[in-house]
Structures are given as C-alpha cells and as structure tokens.
Design a protein around this motif. Structure first.
Motif, short mmCIF file in Angstrom:
data_model
loop_
_atom_site.label_atom_id
_atom_site.label_comp_id
_atom_site.label_asym_id
_atom_site.label_seq_id
_atom_site.Cartn_x
_atom_site.Cartn_y
_atom_site.Cartn_z
N GLU A 190 0.82 -1.22 0.00
CA GLU A 190 0.00 0.00 0.00
C GLU A 190 0.85 1.27 0.00
OE1 GLU A 190 -2.52 -0.25 3.43
OE2 GLU A 190 -4.28 -0.72 2.20
N ALA A 197 0.57 -3.51 3.97
CA ALA A 197 -0.39 -4.53 3.52
C ALA A 197 -0.51 -4.49 2.00
CB ALA A 197 -1.75 -4.27 4.15
N THR A 198 -0.80 -5.66 1.45
CA THR A 198 -1.01 -5.72 -0.01
C THR A 198 -2.38 -6.37 -0.21
OG1 THR A 198 -0.06 -7.90 -0.10
CG2 THR A 198 1.44 -6.07 -0.49
N ASN A 199 -3.30 -5.53 -0.69
CA ASN A 199 -4.65 -6.07 -0.91
C ASN A 199 -4.78 -6.44 -2.38
OD1 ASN A 199 -5.75 -5.72 1.78
ND2 ASN A 199 -5.34 -3.55 1.39
N VAL A 200 -4.38 -7.65 -2.69
CA VAL A 200 -4.37 -8.08 -4.09
C VAL A 200 -5.36 -9.23 -4.23
CG1 VAL A 200 -2.92 -8.92 -5.96
CG2 VAL A 200 -1.91 -7.53 -4.17
N SER A 201 -6.27 -9.08 -5.20
CA SER A 201 -7.25 -10.16 -5.41
C SER A 201 -6.52 -11.38 -5.97
CB SER A 201 -8.29 -9.71 -6.43
OG SER A 201 -7.66 -9.59 -7.71
N GLU A 202 -7.10 -12.54 -5.80
CA GLU A 202 -6.49 -13.75 -6.35
C GLU A 202 -6.32 -13.63 -7.86
OE1 GLU A 202 -8.37 -17.50 -5.41
OE2 GLU A 202 -7.20 -18.52 -6.98
N ASP A 230 1.48 -8.68 3.98
CA ASP A 230 0.20 -9.24 4.43
C ASP A 230 -0.67 -9.29 3.18
OD1 ASP A 230 -2.31 -8.12 6.84
OD2 ASP A 230 -2.51 -9.28 5.01
N ILE A 231 -0.97 -10.47 2.69
CA ILE A 231 -1.70 -10.59 1.42
C ILE A 231 -3.15 -10.93 1.70
CG2 ILE A 231 -1.84 -11.85 -0.77
CD1 ILE A 231 1.22 -12.47 -0.17
N ASP A 232 -3.99 -9.92 1.52
CA ASP A 232 -5.43 -10.10 1.81
C ASP A 232 -5.65 -10.66 3.20
OD1 ASP A 232 -6.52 -11.08 -1.55
OD2 ASP A 232 -5.87 -9.19 -0.66
N GLY A 233 -4.84 -10.21 4.13
CA GLY A 233 -5.06 -10.59 5.52
C GLY A 233 -4.23 -11.76 5.99
N ASN A 239 1.03 -18.21 4.64
CA ASN A 239 -0.02 -18.24 3.62
C ASN A 239 -0.02 -19.56 2.87
OD1 ASN A 239 -1.52 -17.72 1.14
ND2 ASN A 239 -1.47 -15.56 1.77
#
Ligand code: GLC
Length: 729
Positions: A190, A197-202, A230-233, A239
């Motif tokens: 981010e 954090a990295t909010n990346v969709s699959e 932290d990938i999508d939590g 992971n």
C-alpha cells in the motif's frame, strides 16, 4: 537412474539416519558473526543445530564452518552459505531495474554469472536473488531491485538471472543456488510503503504478480523466499494458499522455501498469531521450510509435535527439500572453497562486462536540439556539476554489501579520460549530498557553467534513498537539486542532465531547464565510462524504460497495462482542470478515470527510450486475421533506421484482448526483439504468438484463452500506434 532420482535416494538415506534434533537443525538459518567464529557458533555447528548461515563472507571463516559441519558434526551435513548477491558481489552491475532497461536477457545472464563466480570464490553458495516482485509504485524503495512493472518482461529476465546464477549444473564451481523473492505480491504494498499490507485479489495475483515466479520455477530456481507482506489478511510466511496450493500443488515445485528475515516471528506482529509458538505452527503448516534468523522452529517444533499440531512427516518433507538443494550443490562431495580456481574478483573482463551492462541500461529521455552526442572538436570548456559526478560509492546503488568502490570509475573520471585534449573541464560538486539544501556552492557552479560550452549535471539519488525500507512520498529530485538546475539554466549554457537514481523520478519541473537527460539508474562500478561513451557518442543509447515515469506522484500507480475502466480517458473525453470556466457546475465537462489536474498520460511511458537516430515503423502485417484456437499468429512490421548512425532498437510487441471473462489490460507486452540497423537500413521484424500466449486466469481462476477480438501493436515503446487486428475463432 536420473541425477534427480539419485539425489532423492541419497536424501532419503540421510534422512533415515537423522535424529529429530538434527532434522530441526536443518530448518534453522542464522546470521553470521562477520568473520568472527565464536565458540558458541562452533558448538552450534558441531551439534548440527543449523542448516545455513547468511551474511558471512569471510572465506577462511566459511571454510572453517564447513570443515566443522562436515568433519565434526555427527552426520557431516554441510551448510548453506547465503548472501544478497543482487546485482554483483565485488564487481557491481547496474541495479536490477537498470539491468531490466537493457532488455537484454543474455547480458543479464552474464552479469549474474560473474556475480555468482565472485560470490562462490568467497564461499557463498546461495544468493537471495532474483527479486521478481512487480514494481509499479516508484515510491517503494524496493522498486530499485525489481525488473519493472511488466510480468512478461520480469519473467523473461528472471529466467536469465536464474540461469546465470545456477548455470546448467548447480554442482559446478561458480554456480550458486538462486532464490525467487519475495513470494508474493510484495510490490503491491500500500502507498509504496515497504512492509505494508497488499490487498491483491487472487485474480490479480494470478494474472500479474505470480507469472514471474512461475517463470523462475520453470527455470529451476533452487529456492523461494516468502515476502514480508500481508496478502489479503494472510502474511506470506503463513499463507498456505501461496505456498501449498500455488507453489506445490499447482506448480509441483520441488525446491525449498525460506522465510524472509524474522518474517515468521513477525506473524505475531501482523496479528496473525499471538506468539512465536503459534507463528511456528502457522508457518510450518503453510509450507515454510527454513526459518531465517528468528528461532521459533528450534524453540517450538518439538512441543508442536507433542501436541499433534505438526507431524514428523511434515518435518521430513521440509528437511528433504533443504537437503536436496545441498546435494544438488555438490556440497556433500566438497564444501571447501578453493578460491584459486576462480578468476580474480574485479578483473578487467568483469569490469568490461559491467561497463557494457551499464551502457545498455542507460535510457535517453530527452535530447532537445540534438545536444547529444557532444562533439569533442567543438567542446572547449565543459562544466561537470553535481553531487553524483564523482562518487565511487553512490553510483553502486542499493544492496551492494560486498561491492568494492575502489573498482568504480566515476562520471568525472571518465569524462576527464574521454574528452578531447583541448577541452578544459571544470568540476563543481555544488552539493555535499543529493539531499543537501544548502546553496553555498551554487555560485561556483553557476560561474563554471557560465564560462563553459556545455554543463553536464550529475544529479539524482544517493544509493541509500532506495532499497529496502527506503520509500519516498515525494519522488522528485531530492534536496534543492531542482534549484541548482534552474540556477545553471539561467546562465543559458546548455545542460545535459545525467540522473543516477534507484527509481523513476518526477521530472516535470526539470525538463524545460535542460536539453538532454540520460537516466542511468545506479549504474554500478563502471557507470562513469558507460555514461561518458554515450555523452561523446562512442555509443548510441539503446535503453528502454522497464517502468513508467509518472508526471507527478499523485498519478501513481500508472503503468502501461492498466485496465480500460468504464470511462477511459481519450483526447475526446478528457478535460483538464484549466478547461473549466469560473463557477463551473459539478456535472460538467466530461469525466474520465484520470485526474483532471495531471493529464491522463505519464511523463514517459513503459518501453520508452531515445536514440541518436530515428526508427520508423510501418506496414504491420499478420499471416491471418482469423487465428484458430491452438494456432500460431505471425506478426511483422518494417523497421527503418532513418538517421545517420547505426544503432540498436528494441522492437516491442503488445496485444490487447478486447473482451474477456475478466477485464483485460489495454496493452500487454508479449515480445521484443533486439534489432541492430545500419543508417538507412530497413528490416522486417517478425514475432510469433501462439494462442496459449494469450491466456489469462478467468473468474474461476482457470487459465484460458478465449475466442474473440484482439489488437496487436509493434513499436519502440508502449505508446506505439502501429496496430493490426485479429480474431481468435
Ligand atoms: C531482507 C530482505 C530480503 C533479503 C533478506 C536477507 O530483509 O527483505 O530481500 O534477502 O533480508 O538479507
């Protein structure tokens, strides 16, 4: 029996003789003592309590550690010796982002090979490279370590680097195990903040961030490193989706996985776990084989096994992955390093390669009035100004623990050697560092420029301003460099700006004040001679941007393969803030998916780079307008060198899938050719695309190629308009 089958047999046999303590020891990676060898460390190795050591590069210490491991521990299991050999060891090559600007896989492979030879000569047998995160946020300090914003280019160059480090046989002298990092999605941190954090969709993960890692796995990379992110939590080191579903089940990867520095312990800092014991449990069950520098594995594996949370089968699997690498490295045959079998570090051949690599990485961004190349015969007085003109260390860039600044040749040194005898050179550093805000020496610089025919300004970022944890919210030239440029420009003396930096910079304010810009990244040991060769026209610049340059930081992220959105900006739809009349109503004047105070284009697009000649593209042709599924398309275009100089052009191929089960980027790089053309020469450059090359992951995460309409471009950068159309039927 194949070599792999033989090794697996040896691994199984050794595993059968190991105690649980010895197995747990293989999973533990500690940091060295910087050449020291304490009794505690001796004992630890003798007891078989560690599988590897990083950040130890004293050869005698390493050989003694290996001697203890092999001769004094019960089973004689040698050690992995890890080091961040990212873009060189003693001889330093351009930072990876700079190497990527060469678009030269062969060059990158050679640089990695030399790096491996110099590191192996010091006893290192494992490097934490290639770093193949996708770099689309230049605020992020680690963009310097990436190979840019494009998954296909990054994957292609990653395979070259793996080949260079590992050679065709890991057991051969000079080969070291490579490590694909940081798995995965780390580049999407981010706001360009490291460790964020990295909010990346699959779907985005599979279509953008994972392909380079799959390419590295296909190239046989010996290890993977989990990212801090932290990938999508779910942080990467805990992971299971990444490490088991993707890496093991889908990719059938059989190397080993190492955590990043204390990233297992940090699972409790993220808040995924409450303590080290839980962190160890999460990481083991997610699939991290080796723990870097934290000690949750040695401290808690036995307890976790007693509690039934971890099984001996899991431990055996983890240990086998690590032992397999040690066998592949030939460490059980010999773990001793005889440095005499290697070429001398920093030798002339290595330095010549470093110069070639630096020269091919330089991107010319502007050349008004064809100010470059400088004509030696017309140059009576030349001013060289700026804090990065003559600094043997700063030109090396980030992650050069073992780089040797004494090998460096600076821009000033190279200009002194390369300029004509009659050219008088005046040098003014003008700023103590790239961050200085003092104007104390500006007058001296102005006077030097005023009395010169041309002023070469060497500016940019010191090496510390990029790299891990070194992120910038403002990516303009640091300090008061812009003021210095403006002060020199006021003299009317033409300026050639040479920028050494670890990331794209926002240069909007600078462009009007200078004639030419050479972007040299951090070019490494031989940056000076490479830059001088281009300044004086002994070489023609050929570098192309592997990453988009934004006009201003607020545009980030801005990159070539963005989505079209429902309201794309076009010359017809886009309205700039200045188009608004006073008292303009809210719902007025067009609306698009771009800022109305920055335009909708970057400063310089992906794939951009100027030359001392002009290349003209024409007559794009397809062998068919209807491609059968499973078939191959031939695409070609005529490329002409319209200038007076022979030169290299990196001809690029882009496609767009107009309609998909998920939306597709407006442009995707799918190929490039390095084409050398004599002055006036024209050549038809061809590419082939199989329908498999157009596959993507759909909503169901299936990798598919769909029938439908496509555009295809060929050109010298991602803004090319030479386009053809075809259908897959
Ligand atoms: C660092 C980096 C990683 C590096 C490792 C060992 O924190 O994230 O890229 O390889 O530690 O130095």
């Amino acid at each position: 029996m194949t070599n792999f089958e033989r090794i697996d047999k040896e691994v199984a046999e050794l595993l059968s003789r190991m105690t649980l303590e010895e197995k747990i020891g293989q999973l533990h990676l500690i940091s060295g003592e910087g050449g020291h060898l304490s009794d505690h460390l001796r004992h630890t190795v003798t007891e078989g309590k560690i599988g590897g050591i990083l950040n130890e590069v004293n050869l005698d210490t390493i050989n003694e550690l290996q001697r203890i491991a092999v001769n004094e521990s019960r089973l004689g299991i040698p050690l992995l010796i890890g080091r961040d050999v990212i873009h060189g060891f003693r001889t330093v090559f351009p930072i990876p982002l700079g190497q990527a600007a060469s678009w030269n896989p062969d060059m990158i492979e050679k640089c990695a090979r030399v790096s491996a030879e110099e590191a192996a000569a010091s006893g290192v047998n494992w490097t934490y490279a290639p770093m193949i995160d996708i770099g689309r946020d230049p605020r992020w300090g680690r963009v310097a370590e990436t190979m840019g914003e494009d998954p296909w280019l990054t994957g292609t160059l990653a395979q070259a680097m793996v080949r260079g480090f590992q050679g065709d046989d890991l057991s051969k002298p000079g080969s070291i195990a490579a490590c694909a990092k940081h798995f995965a999605g780390y580049g999407a941190s981010e706001a360009g903040r490291d460790y964020a954090a990295t909010n990346v969709s699959e779907n985005e993960l599979r279509n953008v961030h994972l392909p380079p890692f799959k390419a590295a796995a296909d190239a046989g990379v010996a290890s993977f490193m989990t990212s801090f992110g932290d990938i999508d939590g779910v942080p990467a080191s805990g992971n299971e989706f990444l490490l088991k579903q993707i890496l093991r089940r889908e990719w059938q990867y059989n190397g080993f996985v190492v955590s990043d520095w204390e990233s297992i312990r940090e699972l409790s800092v993220h808040g995924l776990t409450a303590n080290d014991k839980e962190a160890a449990c999460e990481a083991i069950n997610a699939g991290v084989d080796m723990e870097m520098t934290s000690d949750s594995y040695p401290n808690f594996i036995k307890e976790l096994m007693d509690e039934g949370k971890v099984t001996i089968e899991q431990i055996d699997y983890m240990v086998s992955n690590i032992l397999r690498c040690k066998f592949r490295l030939g460490l059980f045959d010999t773990a001793h390093t005889d440095t005499s079998i290697f070429p001398a570090s920093g030798n002339e051949q290595y330095l010549q390669l470093a110069k070639e690599a630096a020269a091919e990485s330089i991107v010319m961004l502007q050349n008004n009035h064809n100010r470059l190349p400088l004509n030696r015969s017309e140059l009576n007085k030349l001013a060289v100004i700026g804090p990065l003109s003559d600094d043997d260390y700063e030109q090396l860039g980030t992650w050069i623990f073992d780089g040797d600044p004494s090998l460096s040749q600076t821009v000033l040194q190279a200009i002194n050697q390369s300029a004509g005898e009659h050219t008088e050179i005046q040098y003014v550093r003008a700023m103590e560092t790239s961050r200085s805000r003092s104007t104390e020496h500006f007058e001296e610089a102005v006077e030097a420029a005023r009395s010169s025919d041309v002023a070469v300004l060497c500016m940019g970022e010191e090496s510390i301003l990029s790299g891990e944890a070194h992120c910038r919210a403002d990516i303009s030239l640091p300090g008061n460099q812009e003021d210095l440029i403006a002060a020199v420009a006021a003299t009317g003396t033409p300026i050639v700006l040479v920028i050494l930096a670890g990331r794209p910079l926002t240069l909007l304010n600078v462009l009007p004040n200078v004639d030419s810009i050479l972007f040299a990244w951090h070019p490494g040991s031989m940056g000076g001679p490479a830059i001088a060769d281009i300044l004086f026209g002994d070489r023609v610049p050929s570098g192309k941007l592997p990453v988009t340059f934004p006009k201003m930081v607020g545009q980030i992220p801005i990159y070539h393969s963005q989505k079209n959105t429902g309201r794309p900006a076009t010359p017809e739809t886009y309205r700039h803030i200045d188009d608004f009349e006073p008292r303009a109503h809210q719902v007025s004047l067009g609306n698009t998916s771009f800022h109305f105070d920055a335009g909708y284009t970057p400063l310089f697009p992906f794939g951009f780079g100027l030359s001392y000649t002009e290349f003209h593209y024409s007559e794009i042709q397809l062998n068919t307008a209807e491609l059968q599924m499973g078939g191959t398309l031939e695409i070609s275009a005529e490329v002409r060198n319209n200038g007076e100089r022979a030169a290299l052009e990196i001809v690029q191929l882009y496609i767009r899938d107009l309609v998909g089960n998920v939306t597709r980027p407006v442009k995707e790089l799918k190929g490039f050719e390095r084409v050398h053309l004599e002055a006036g020469e024209s050549r038809r450059v061809s590419f082939t695309l199989h329908t498999d090359d157009l596959a993507f992951f759909n909503r169901k995460m299936e990798k598919v190629t769909e029938a439908g309409d496509f555009h295809v471009w060929i050109g010298g950068n991602s803004d090319t308009e030479l386009r053809a159309e075809f259908k897959i039927v």
